[in-house]
Design a protein around this motif. Structure first.
Motif, PDB file in Angstrom:
ATOM      1  N   LEU A  25      18.198  45.604  63.926  1.00 23.07           N
ATOM      2  CA  LEU A  25      19.185  45.203  62.673  1.00 23.07           C
ATOM      3  C   LEU A  25      18.494  45.497  61.435  1.00 23.07           C
ATOM      4  O   LEU A  25      18.655  46.171  60.498  1.00 23.07           O
ATOM      5  CB  LEU A  25      19.519  43.870  62.707  1.00 23.07           C
ATOM      6  CG  LEU A  25      20.770  43.508  63.452  1.00 23.07           C
ATOM      7  CD1 LEU A  25      21.175  42.092  63.478  1.00 23.07           C
ATOM      8  CD2 LEU A  25      22.064  44.503  62.848  1.00 23.07           C
ATOM      9  N   LYS A  29      18.877  48.171  58.391  1.00 29.22           N
ATOM     10  CA  LYS A  29      19.252  47.880  57.152  1.00 29.22           C
ATOM     11  C   LYS A  29      18.341  48.633  56.254  1.00 29.22           C
ATOM     12  O   LYS A  29      18.777  48.899  55.110  1.00 29.22           O
ATOM     13  CB  LYS A  29      18.759  46.280  56.857  1.00 29.22           C
ATOM     14  CG  LYS A  29      19.700  45.261  57.022  1.00 29.22           C
ATOM     15  CD  LYS A  29      19.119  43.921  57.040  1.00 29.22           C
ATOM     16  CE  LYS A  29      19.955  42.765  57.234  1.00 29.22           C
ATOM     17  NZ  LYS A  29      19.375  41.488  56.955  1.00 29.22           N
ATOM     18  N   LEU A  40      27.204  50.976  59.046  1.00 27.53           N
ATOM     19  CA  LEU A  40      26.654  50.281  60.189  1.00 27.53           C
ATOM     20  C   LEU A  40      27.727  49.610  61.349  1.00 27.53           C
ATOM     21  O   LEU A  40      28.504  48.929  60.823  1.00 27.53           O
ATOM     22  CB  LEU A  40      25.492  49.069  59.792  1.00 27.53           C
ATOM     23  CG  LEU A  40      24.518  49.588  58.598  1.00 27.53           C
ATOM     24  CD1 LEU A  40      23.670  48.438  58.111  1.00 27.53           C
ATOM     25  CD2 LEU A  40      23.660  50.484  59.284  1.00 27.53           C
ATOM     26  N   LEU A  85      24.571  41.507  57.561  1.00 27.72           N
ATOM     27  CA  LEU A  85      24.592  42.964  56.865  1.00 27.72           C
ATOM     28  C   LEU A  85      25.374  42.959  55.489  1.00 27.72           C
ATOM     29  O   LEU A  85      24.915  43.720  54.542  1.00 27.72           O
ATOM     30  CB  LEU A  85      24.845  43.970  57.941  1.00 27.72           C
ATOM     31  CG  LEU A  85      23.989  44.345  58.943  1.00 27.72           C
ATOM     32  CD1 LEU A  85      24.751  44.924  59.899  1.00 27.72           C
ATOM     33  CD2 LEU A  85      22.565  44.827  58.717  1.00 27.72           C
ATOM     34  N   LEU A  90      25.597  45.597  52.352  1.00 19.11           N
ATOM     35  CA  LEU A  90      26.003  47.035  53.137  1.00 19.11           C
ATOM     36  C   LEU A  90      27.394  46.839  53.828  1.00 19.11           C
ATOM     37  O   LEU A  90      27.959  45.792  54.249  1.00 19.11           O
ATOM     38  CB  LEU A  90      24.958  46.996  54.399  1.00 19.11           C
ATOM     39  CG  LEU A  90      23.383  47.182  53.878  1.00 19.11           C
ATOM     40  CD1 LEU A  90      22.526  46.708  54.818  1.00 19.11           C
ATOM     41  CD2 LEU A  90      23.112  48.072  53.087  1.00 19.11           C
ATOM     42  N   ALA A  92      29.508  47.100  56.987  1.00 20.45           N
ATOM     43  CA  ALA A  92      29.266  46.837  58.636  1.00 20.45           C
ATOM     44  C   ALA A  92      30.522  46.474  58.986  1.00 20.45           C
ATOM     45  O   ALA A  92      31.239  45.792  58.819  1.00 20.45           O
ATOM     46  CB  ALA A  92      28.244  45.988  58.641  1.00 20.45           C
TER      47      ALA A  92
END
Length: 151
Positions: A25, A29, A40, A85, A90, A92
């Motif tokens: 992970l 990232k 992701l 995340l 991000l 995800a």
């Protein structure tokens, strides 16, 4: 595609439910943070063989057990990973499936159009993995997209 025409890259991150998945992970990232547009896809595979001869009643129980396992995996492993995340800003999402780990992750990556698969090297092993190969080794040897193994 993004607004400025950049292609969104997709990274599949295979988790194993152990602390080694955190390394995968973190690596994902860092790639996502340096990309203009990155999605992701966190994947957890519950090892499951379709080759079992059972009665109708056993099949019904097996289906119920499969659904329970997916729910537990989402709650304990995948949802917290996706939340961390997203908290980092991000994009995800999660996928949980039953099947052979290497084949399932490869199939997901291929069908999603992923650029890369990221997994952590598992510390588990012993004689079984030496004789038959680990899921990570099988994934590296057979995947249709590049695989990064984080130590």
């Amino acid at each position: 595609m993004t607004e400025n025409g950049d292609k969104t890259i997709k990274l599949v991150i295979g988790l194993d439910g152990q602390s080694s998945g955190e390394k995968a992970l973190e690596f994902a990232k860092s790639i996502a943070a340096n990309s203009a547009s990155c999605e992701l896809i966190v994947v957890y595979v519950i090892e499951w063989s379709p080759f079992s001869f059972q009665t109708a009643e056993e099949n019904a129980q097996r289906h119920k057990r499969r659904e329970e396992e997916i729910s537990i995996a989402m709650e304990r492993v995948v949802d917290p990973a996706v939340a961390s995340l997203k908290k980092a800003g991000l994009t995800a999402r999660a996928i949980v499936r039953h099947g052979d780990v290497a084949d399932t992750i490869d199939n997901i990556a291929h069908s999603e159009g992923a650029s890369q698969i990221i997994v952590a090297r598992s510390s588990a092993g012993g004689i079984t993995s030496r004789l038959f190969g680990s899921s990570t080794a099988n994934l590296v040897m057979n995947a249709r997209v590049p695989v990064t193994v984080v130590a």
